[in-house]
Write a protein that holds these residues in place. Structure first.
Motif, mmCIF file in Angstrom:
data_model
loop_
_atom_site.group_PDB
_atom_site.id
_atom_site.type_symbol
_atom_site.label_atom_id
_atom_site.label_comp_id
_atom_site.label_asym_id
_atom_site.label_seq_id
_atom_site.Cartn_x
_atom_site.Cartn_y
_atom_site.Cartn_z
ATOM 1 N N UNK A 262 1.325 -1.155 0.041
ATOM 2 C CA UNK A 262 0.342 -0.222 -0.133
ATOM 3 C C UNK A 262 1.099 1.271 0.013
ATOM 4 N N UNK A 263 0.359 2.100 -1.130
ATOM 5 C CA UNK A 263 1.967 3.286 -1.220
ATOM 6 C C UNK A 263 0.492 4.649 -1.238
ATOM 7 N N UNK A 264 1.265 5.289 -0.034
ATOM 8 C CA UNK A 264 0.569 6.407 -0.390
ATOM 9 C C UNK A 264 1.681 7.752 -0.610
ATOM 10 N N UNK A 265 0.676 8.565 -2.574
ATOM 11 C CA UNK A 265 2.251 9.556 -2.306
ATOM 12 C C UNK A 265 1.597 11.181 -2.136
ATOM 13 N N UNK A 266 1.986 11.528 -1.405
ATOM 14 C CA UNK A 266 1.554 13.356 -1.125
ATOM 15 C C UNK A 266 2.776 13.257 -1.940
ATOM 16 N N UNK A 267 1.957 14.132 -3.314
ATOM 17 C CA UNK A 267 2.840 14.965 -3.998
ATOM 18 C C UNK A 267 3.112 16.393 -3.369
ATOM 19 N N UNK A 268 4.386 16.859 -3.170
ATOM 20 C CA UNK A 268 3.987 18.197 -3.121
ATOM 21 C C UNK A 268 2.839 19.712 -3.881
ATOM 22 N N UNK A 269 2.201 20.142 -3.521
ATOM 23 C CA UNK A 269 1.127 21.304 -3.901
ATOM 24 C C UNK A 269 0.990 20.708 -5.398
ATOM 25 N N UNK A 270 0.858 19.063 -4.880
ATOM 26 C CA UNK A 270 -0.058 18.439 -6.668
ATOM 27 C C UNK A 270 -1.400 19.064 -7.359
ATOM 28 N N UNK A 271 -1.822 20.057 -7.929
ATOM 29 C CA UNK A 271 -3.491 20.095 -8.448
ATOM 30 C C UNK A 271 -3.061 20.536 -9.785
ATOM 31 N N UNK A 272 -4.588 19.413 -9.850
ATOM 32 C CA UNK A 272 -4.967 20.216 -12.030
ATOM 33 C C UNK A 272 -4.981 21.737 -12.171
#
Length: 652
Positions: A262-272
């Motif tokens: 189980x891999x959680x990736x919290x990508x810095x300031x990611x937005x569309x």
């Protein structure tokens, strides 16, 4: 004899006159100077003389109360240093620096300067690269020149010293007064009431604007301590435990036939960025995310933060707790976590997983290197332990983080829970860090706004590609693996939300005037999932970060530990919960919790208090082993072997 008598009288009168003049000057300074300080502080924190004067004219009693507060601060500094003008300069420096910080913080992320910000150590220096524009430098230089001028007056004027006993007596008085205001003693509370102080806990920007910087800052000192909820008791926690048991009895038995990574990736300031309605892009910057939004479980997370405060989002996801029950602007990693706290890391660890944190920045940042131990991580790979990493822009690249995830999974003989945090696309975005950007934007934007948006978009594109890198690898793997990818908060695109405003995403740069829909939009970040085994796809309109962990565990058919089970149950009625914005299961928006579900939210708050600050009463009813886990003695052993980690050239 008579002449000697007259001489003595003249000398006495002269000395008495000098003494009278001295004390008159000191008294005038103690009365008038705090008024000048109060006006200066409000001018700096609000950004203009006109805004400060408008507030003073509308709230003279509150202005006077702020001036009184500064008078006691000035008096205390005077009693410590004993010389009038250096004390005046020191008081001004303290207050004006604090006012500058609140001005810049408000402009950047919509949050003022809080008492607990003082303890952010090196984290606070991260604001420096963001506030280096010409306008900002001029503002800082003017303030510095004024403070320096006050100090230089010492060369022209006497010291105006006070006798030692006067300093001691007045110092004790000022300490008592300042302490009384901070603790809101009965006398101070009467003074606050008469001045019209009205604390607005749920909107601190409005709180500072209404009450003035000094009083609002002082009110928040007491808020730094989380008080026991009025309903918290053994009986209330017993009720929570019964609800958890009832919930578990209602759901089918979970399957335990697989243990996926189980891999959680919290990508810095990611937005569309394609959500900006007034902007078009030369190509799709986030094709992987857009594809997963169609094919896999995806949706939007309601982030309690904007532009910063990454660790608070991390806190919510990992622990299932909500920032809405904590003082505005607080940082749990810095302030509250001083003992083992049940989390996703400790839960997976209890199931035989290896729980690992990965962050491509310094381990001390937000106190992670210590907090991860309390959260039950087995290991934490921070920037210090990346060997010859790829740098993209100013930071370790997102691709490098993806490669670290792949390496960790491939080397582990056990299934893994990984919580990874990237750094590449950290603001500010006016630095042309990538050189020539691959994607151009068009729209009714100023050149500065276009430059900021194109730089940010390049980073978002790289983040999307780093996700595809992981997918490409684990598609070929025979280990069942699930990836959860999301941003921590929306990026800070210019002062006063400038790019969002120019791009038509919001109507105004004043967050106090946002509609509920605009507030929701400015706190909603996309999340997507992917797995190399079959999972049903679902579209999630909105889900608070604090409910994400429980949701993913449920989708994986894993038993939910007590706190996540209760949070998951809450999310069925209130999927979106943050200070000042509540979203119910029908997507209705409100600023406060609906009366019908307030008892449930109160129980959620009591549960959180019990686990963070209380007596862990819940462990007496359910999940004792999980809730009472102790600190791991083997924490980070794999990275403790003596070695000289390769330095990272952040200027590359």
């Amino acid at each position: 004899m008579f002449d000697l008598y007259l001489l003595r009288r003249r000398m006495t009168h002269r000395l008495t006159g000098k003494r009278t003049t001295k004390y008159a000057i000191i008294t005038a300074a103690l009365v008038l100077y705090p008024i000048m300080l109060a006006y200066g502080v409000e001018t700096i924190s609000r950004g203009s003389f006109a805004d400060a004067w408008t507030w003073i004219a509308s709230s003279p009693a509150l202005f006077a109360l702020n001036a009184l507060l500064y008078a006691f601060l000035f008096l205390l500094v005077y009693c410590v240093f004993g010389s009038l003008l250096p004390s005046a300069g020191m008081s001004m420096a303290i207050l004006f620096i604090a006012a500058l910080i609140t001005y810049f913080k408000t402009k950047l992320i919509g949050q003022p300067f809080y008492p607990w910000d003082i303890f952010l150590r090196k984290e606070g220096t991260n604001i420096i690269p963001i506030v280096t524009s010409r306008t900002v430098v001029i503002r800082v230089a003017v303030v510095a020149a004024i403070v320096a001028a006050v100090f230089l007056l010492r060369l022209l004027l006497p010291r105006f010293r006070l006798p030692v006993w006067s300093r001691i007596a007045l110092g004790v008085l000022s300490i008592a007064a300042l302490y009384g205001m901070a603790e809101r003693s009965p006398m101070a509370q009467r003074l606050f009431d008469r001045a019209g102080v009205g604390e607005i806990v749920w909107n601190q920007q409005l709180n500072y604007g209404s009450n003035g910087f000094g009083i609002a800052f002082t009110l928040n000192i007491q808020n730094a301590v989380v008080s026991k909820p009025p309903g918290y008791s053994d009986a209330s926690i017993a009720t929570v435990a019964q609800q958890i048991t009832d919930y578990r009895d209602r759901i089918p038995a979970k399957s335990a036939d697989k243990q996926p990574n189980v891999i959680f990736i919290m990508n810095e300031a990611f937005w569309d960025p394609t959500l900006l309605p007034g902007v078009t892009f030369s190509e799709d910057p986030v094709p992987t995310v857009h594809r997963l939004q169609q094919d896999s479980t995806s949706g939007y997370l309601l982030s309690s933060q904007f532009g910063g405060g990454t660790s608070n989002v991390e806190f919510e996801v990992l622990t299932g707790n909500s920032m809405s029950f904590l003082p505005s602007g607080s940082v749990p990693y810095q302030q509250y976590i001083r003992q083992p706290v049940p989390s996703l890391a400790s839960y997976f660890g209890s199931m035989g997983y290896k729980s690992m944190g990965i962050h491509s920045y310094d381990g001390w940042f937000w106190n992670r290197d210590t907090v991860y131990k309390w959260l039950g991580f087995e290991s934490f790979k921070s920037k210090e332990y990346f060997t010859d990493p790829e740098i993209n822009g100013a930071f370790i690249s997102d691709d490098e983080v993806s490669r670290s995830i792949i390496q960790a999974v491939d080397e582990s003989e056990r299934p893994m829970f990984i919580y990874a945090i990237t750094m590449q696309n950290h603001g500010p975005y006016d630095d042309n860090r990538y050189g020539v950007n691959d994607i151009s934007v068009s729209g009714d934007l100023t050149p500065d706004a276009r430059n900021i948006l194109e730089t940010y978009t390049q980073g978002a594109r790289d983040a999307d590609r780093s996700l595809q890198l992981l997918i490409d690898h684990f598609e070929q793997s025979d280990e069942p693996t699930m990836i959860v990818f999301y941003g921590d908060h929306l990026p800070m695109l210019g002062l006063d939300y400038d790019v969002y405003k120019q791009g038509g995403f919001i109507s105004t740069g004043d967050s106090n005037q946002w509609t509920l829909d605009e507030m929701k939009s400015m706190h909603s970040v996309p999340f997507v999932t992917w797995s190399n085994f079959a999972l049903p796809a679902e579209q999630i309109p909105i889900l608070s970060d604090s409910f994400l962990g429980g949701y993913i565990l449920d989708r994986l058919d894993l038993d939910l530990p007590a706190n996540f089970a209760f949070g998951y149950n809450v999310s069925q009625q209130i999927p979106g919960l943050m200070s000042g914005l509540v979203v119910d299961s029908e997507s209705n928006l409100s600023r406060t919790v609906p009366e019908a579900v307030q008892p449930l939210i109160d129980q959620y708050r009591d549960l959180q208090y019990d686990l963070l600050f209380g007596k862990r009463l819940l462990a007496g009813y359910v999940d004792a082993d999980y809730l009472n886990q102790i600190e791991r003695s083997d924490y980070n052993e794999e990275f403790k072997a003596p070695k000289d980690p390769a330095p990272v050239d952040e200027s590359a």
